[in-house]
Design an enzyme around this catalytic site. Sequence first.
Site, PDB file in Angstrom:
ATOM      1  CG  HIS A 502      -1.738   1.220   1.412  1.00  0.00           C
ATOM      2  ND1 HIS A 502      -3.075   1.271   1.081  1.00  0.00           N
ATOM      3  CD2 HIS A 502      -1.419   2.454   1.864  1.00  0.00           C
ATOM      4  CE1 HIS A 502      -3.530   2.493   1.330  1.00  0.00           C
ATOM      5  NE2 HIS A 502      -2.545   3.228   1.810  1.00  0.00           N
ATOM      6  CD  GLU A 503       1.614   3.584   3.727  1.00  0.00           C
ATOM      7  OE1 GLU A 503       1.794   4.650   3.100  1.00  0.00           O
ATOM      8  OE2 GLU A 503       0.595   3.375   4.418  1.00  0.00           O
ATOM      9  CG  HIS A 509      -0.037   8.734  -6.751  1.00  0.00           C
ATOM     10  ND1 HIS A 509      -1.028   9.136  -5.896  1.00  0.00           N
ATOM     11  CD2 HIS A 509      -0.235   9.429  -7.895  1.00  0.00           C
ATOM     12  CE1 HIS A 509      -1.802  10.028  -6.504  1.00  0.00           C
ATOM     13  NE2 HIS A 509      -1.343  10.222  -7.723  1.00  0.00           N
TER      14      HIS A 509
HETATM   15 ZN   LIG Z   1      -2.565   5.254   2.250  1.00  0.00          ZN
END
Ligand SMILES: [Zn+2]
Length: 720
Positions: A502-503, A509
């Site tokens: 997730h991180e 991104h």
């Molecule tokens: Zn997050």
Amino acid sequence: MKPMLAMAGACALLTLATADAAQMNEAQPAPSHEVLLAPWTGPYGGVPPFDKAKVADFQPALEAGMAQQLAEIDRIASDPAAPTFENTIAAMERTGRALDRAINIYGVYSSTMNDDAVQAVEREMAPKLAAFSDQITQNAKLFDRIAKVYDVREKSDLTPEQQRLTWVYYTNFVRAGAKLDAKAKERLSAINQELASLYTKFGQNVLKDENEQFVTVDSAADLAGLPQGVRDGMAEAAEARGMKGKWVVANTRSSVEPLLTYADKRDLREKVWRMFVNRGDGGGTTDNNATITQILQLRAERAKLLGYATHAHWRLENTMAKTPERAMELMEAVWPPAVARVHEEVADMQKIADTERAGIKIEPWDYRYYAEKVRKAKYDLDETQITPYMQLENLREGMFYMAQQLMGFSFKPVDAAQVPVYHPDVRVWEVNDPQGKLVGLWYFDPYARKGKRSGAWMNAYRNQERFDGEVKTIVSNNSNFVKGKPGEPVLISWEDATTLFHEFGHALHGLSSNVSYPSVSGTSVARDFVEFPSQVLEHWLSTPEILNRYALHYQTGKPIPRELVAKIEAAEKFNEGFKTVEFLSSALIDMKLHLAGDQKIDPDKFERETLSALGMPAEIVMRHRTPQFNHVFSGDGYSAGYYSYLWSDTLTADAWEAFTEAGGPWDKAVAKRLKDNVLSVGNTVDPADAYRAFRGRDPGIAALMRKRGFPVPKETTAGK
Ligand SMILES: [Zn+2]
């Protein structure tokens, strides 16, 4: 709003005299805090000078940086030339660069190296930084120029990104009170400063309880059920506290959750659970209840002053959801099926407890423990079978593989001598594109330590931009894995591995960013959109390509067996009732607290009564109870915004189906559409438009319900 501090721009005037420097004798060397403000030097377009950072320099650096940015802004505001995008908006993007550099290093210390000295700086600087931010948004001459550029933005010769950036500035200023009269502005700034102090107090209280409270285990017999890795971590924690030969459970999620999952000793589970859920609620000097009441009242007053019905309405205006009503609608659609699932889960657990003749009724400190037993019974799967394959360093390599396959990024470790770090645990990689061109740097700070806030997060030390020349981004991932014995591989849980991906999704991104201006770059997007890229990339952990290559047994080196992967897949929706209710109860309390408006709220009572009205299952506690809800009360960031994870997950689930409907997780065409339309555009595009460009239509709730194994509502079709 996006903090004004982040609205920075490069500064061509770094030699500007600061208040301190002005008093200096010319013969003396530059004051040591200058190093925090100076342009970064070294490879990769410069790197943060962590080797030269000193806590004592933070305050003078921040104050000098603020003074410098105000001077820069004053020049823009009093420019005799008529306002244009270039001399106003682009010029604003160039301001505050020195302050930004100082704030980035201060922020790293604040979140990962927090001690008494850093806390003293936080208490001193939080209200000053808030006042500084207001000084910018309340600058009438400056706002007048921004408004003039904004008014003609569509008729000017601006690119779509420049138009969007102008809109971002204008709406941020208006939302921060730029249109208020002088008296209202004064009150607003007083509120913001008071809130900044209260947020600092709130966060410091939670950190204090996490640092100072722990449960000691004296006898090895009391460790029954705990895997060796968990025992080792507890032994290390005891040794660190000068209690060699004993075991300690620290008051952090990464220490508490494994204990609640495995410890056979029920009263130990209860003791640890009570410690953890009562952070900030102990009634002593670290109790946060009165602080919460004050925060809520000030937020309600501020919202009214700004012309909004409630704090929630103010916060949601520039999100993808736009209104609290739309966010509530989504939460209320998911809540009943999630609660119904919890009742089924509890029934399954109770059955096992009864069969074992435990003579108990399932309580919150039993949930994780019995859920494990149910998983074993139903799917012949338990966490201890998976963990030996979950080596942190291998999974990191797996993430790199994912980034290579989906985005074409390659990762190369950076020699420690080349790039300074703030702690020996931190490592750095350079990231390159398929042509071998530098994309940016990735810093990795994986281990828990005293003074590091709990949980996991990503942050950017520098945003990508190119309007004044190419600037490469620097991002970091932080987590709290228990380090274990030196030289031994760190084994993590499946849930922790998911968080790791997730991180890393947030980091990708940031690394994918391909825009001109820093204020709309990378992850600077709407709060309920920013979790979408990170959540969607969690999915790749469970692909056979990652598991077969990187989930290798820490002793045998053999890949995770096919049968075990099949079991993991079969159990994918297991315990989804618990996970959804644990999260959603927090999200609903957050939203309802901020919709309650201008009244004196007793947080304990509000929490109790609201949960009871919602039909909260007695066997679950909120993931973040109000007195420790850092997302919501240690800043404005996720206030009335914790729902964002669910909102983003509707996009996530729907986007994942875009892959599975096409060639699967590694479909190059879908990955390219995701990168081109979502990951690389930052906030240069409205998030709803960005999603539509990726998917060809709007997201619906159906994929989310399928992902969580809940019934899909009848009126919902795939696309709507
Ligand atoms: Zn997050």
